[in-house]
Design an enzyme around this catalytic site. Structure first.
Site, PDB file in Angstrom:
ATOM      1  N   GLY A   1      16.668  30.066  15.660  1.00 59.72           N
ATOM      2  CA  GLY A   1      17.149  29.417  16.888  1.00 59.72           C
ATOM      3  C   GLY A   1      16.871  27.938  16.863  1.00 59.72           C
ATOM      4  N   ASN A   2      16.977  27.297  18.010  1.00 61.38           N
ATOM      5  CA  ASN A   2      16.660  25.869  18.104  1.00 61.38           C
ATOM      6  C   ASN A   2      16.093  25.563  19.487  1.00 61.38           C
ATOM      7  OD1 ASN A   2      18.937  24.961  19.916  1.00 61.38           O
ATOM      8  ND2 ASN A   2      20.114  25.882  18.242  1.00 61.38           N
ATOM      9  N   HIS A   3      15.732  24.306  19.698  1.00 65.75           N
ATOM     10  CA  HIS A   3      14.997  23.936  20.916  1.00 65.75           C
ATOM     11  C   HIS A   3      15.871  23.673  22.143  1.00 65.75           C
ATOM     12  CE1 HIS A   3      11.072  23.876  19.206  1.00 65.75           C
ATOM     13  NE2 HIS A   3      11.433  23.059  18.230  1.00 65.75           N
ATOM     14  N   SER A   4      17.182  23.881  22.041  1.00 66.64           N
ATOM     15  CA  SER A   4      18.035  23.552  23.187  1.00 66.64           C
ATOM     16  C   SER A   4      17.644  24.391  24.415  1.00 66.64           C
ATOM     17  CB  SER A   4      19.498  23.825  22.826  1.00 66.64           C
ATOM     18  OG  SER A   4      20.287  23.670  23.985  1.00 66.64           O
TER      19      SER A   4
ATOM     20  N   ALA B   1      23.959  23.672  21.358  1.00 64.46           N
ATOM     21  CA  ALA B   1      23.411  23.395  20.032  1.00 64.46           C
ATOM     22  C   ALA B   1      23.730  24.625  19.184  1.00 64.46           C
ATOM     23  CB  ALA B   1      21.911  23.162  20.122  1.00 64.46           C
TER      24      ALA B   1
END
Ligand code: C5P
Length: 408
Positions: free
Chosen positions: A211-214, A278
């Site tokens: 995943g990512n930090h969005s 994102a």
């Protein structure tokens, strides 16, 4: 920042239910959003809460039945009704609903409602049995057919101890409905805006993902800004923990490929696409069907490339012309403008919102952002540090201009 509530005259009718205490919070929230709130309490509401409570949060006079017979009595109700952009009754009891449905005008609240020539929004609150009673349901139906917007009631614990449908919905939710109602007839009315938000998740196995930090905050703010201008909004979102802006149709997705399908379907006839999500560029080439066990040693993960949603949309746009306006985001940690400019061209965008994610006060998770707007026509506009809501409003204003340039 301005919202559709700014400088709007709202009459807030408050009737005799224990939910009256929540009405004070609603009056406060409306006032903080810039509305001019005139409160009218019914006789029984004054048994639960005092007019001074409302006067204190609205900074304006709160009216009671005695005002109908005061010196200025013969004009109070007409004056209040005519000045109003919206008539809200929250909480509304079964009794006041019956009166409004039958056009009774024996109190300041009901006579003002009859004199008012503006939309009506009601938030019922009463015991479960009273709400289900055929008489109440018939009155509700009458009011709906006349165009009243009915918010709630919600199910849950009632003052009688019953767990049933009858609770007034929470003030923030009523506020959202009021905001949505007041945004009708805005400059984007009749326009369809698709917004993507959040960070996609690419499954490694049934419990793990890349995943990512969005946080989704900027995308959700864009959806709200589009709603504030009167647009029909479809919000395609990866998993986030945010409340859906009231009025938006939310489509939940998880992976980039799911987001592609949802965005493609929604943009087929859309005026605008704003890709604030994102999106993961890569996904695990294989998703393990069972949880990967550490006893089997350190796994190596092979990645596969994800589709670029904006590139796919651009291809489609070449064929059928939709979406008319496409906006992308560029989160960059170096060479902000040059990288954003290259993306603008490559993805055939009308506008790109570039932000420097290395800045402390901008980008992921925080409530502020610092962006540069680059347009296909070559305009560059550097916005100062502002809230994500303000960035969203600024972006939607540019979109409005681009739609104007885009001849119908
Ligand atoms: O190429 P990059 O990921 O930096 O571009 C960012 C923009 O492209 C964002 O608007 C993002 O939503 C979109 N994007 C996309 N599909 C991808 C990756 C990013 O539409 N696979």
């Amino acid at each position: 920042m301005t919202t559709p509530l700014k400088d709007k005259h709202i009459i807030l009718g408050v009737t005799g239910s224990i939910a009256c205490y929540k009405a004070a919070d609603l009056a406060s929230k409306l006032t903080q959003a810039g509305a001019l709130v005139d409160v009218i309490l019914s006789e029984s509401a004054t048994r639960f809460i005092a007019p001074i409570t409302f006067q204190s949060v609205t900074g304006r006079r709160a009216y009671v039945d005695a005002d109908l017979w005061s010196g200025e009595g013969h004009v109070v109700h007409i004056g209040l009704g005519q000045a109003a952009d919206l008539f809200v009754v929250a909480p509304i009891t079964a009794n006041t609903m019956a009166k409004l449905a039958h056009g009774e005008a024996d109190t300041l609240l009901t006579v003002s409602a009859l004199a008012a020539d503006c939309p009506l929004l009601i938030a019922p609150a009463m015991d479960g049995g009273m709400f289900q009673h055929p008489a109440t349901q018939a009155n509700l139906e009458t009011l709906k057919q006349r165009g009243a917007v009915v918010v709630g009631p919600a199910a849950g614990h009632l003052a009688s101890g019953l767990k049933a449908l009858g609770r007034m919905v929470e003030p923030f939710e009523i506020l959202g409905h009021i905001r949505h109602l007041l945004a009708q007839d805005g400059p984007l009315t009749g326009r369809k805006v698709v917004v993507s938000a959040g960070g996609t998740q690419e499954a490694l196995d049934p419990v793990r993902f890349i995943g990512n930090h969005s946080s989704g905050k900027q995308g959700f703010a864009i959806a709200q800004a589009a709603l504030d201008l009167g647009a029909e909004v479809i919000l395609v979102t990866a998993p986030v923990s945010l409340e859906t802006p009231i009025g938006a149709a939310r489509v939940d997705v998880t992976s980039a490929r799911e987001m592609l399908d949802a965005v493609r379907a929604a943009t087929d006839d859309a005026d605008v696409l704003v890709m604030a999500a994102a999106v993961a560029d890569f996904r695990p080439a294989q998703t393990a069907e069972q949880k990967i066990k550490k006893e089997k040693g350190v796994p190596s993960v092979e990645l596969a490339r994800n589709p670029d949603i904006l590139l796919e949309v651009a291809k489609h746009k070449q064929k059928n012309g939709f979406p008319k306006v496409t906006v992308g985001f560029a989160a960059e940690s170096e060479n902000l403008r040059a990288n954003a400019q290259a993306k603008l061209a490559k993805k055939n965008l009308d506008l790109i919102v570039a932000n420097d994610i290395s800045a402390q006060d901008a980008g992921f998770a925080v409530d502020t952002n610092r962006v540069v707007l680059l347009s296909a026509a070559g305009n560059q506009e550097e916005l100062p540090l502002m809230s994500k809501a303000e960035v969203a409003a600024a972006v939607m204003l540019r979109v409005l201009q681009l739609l104007g340039d885009h001849h119908e």
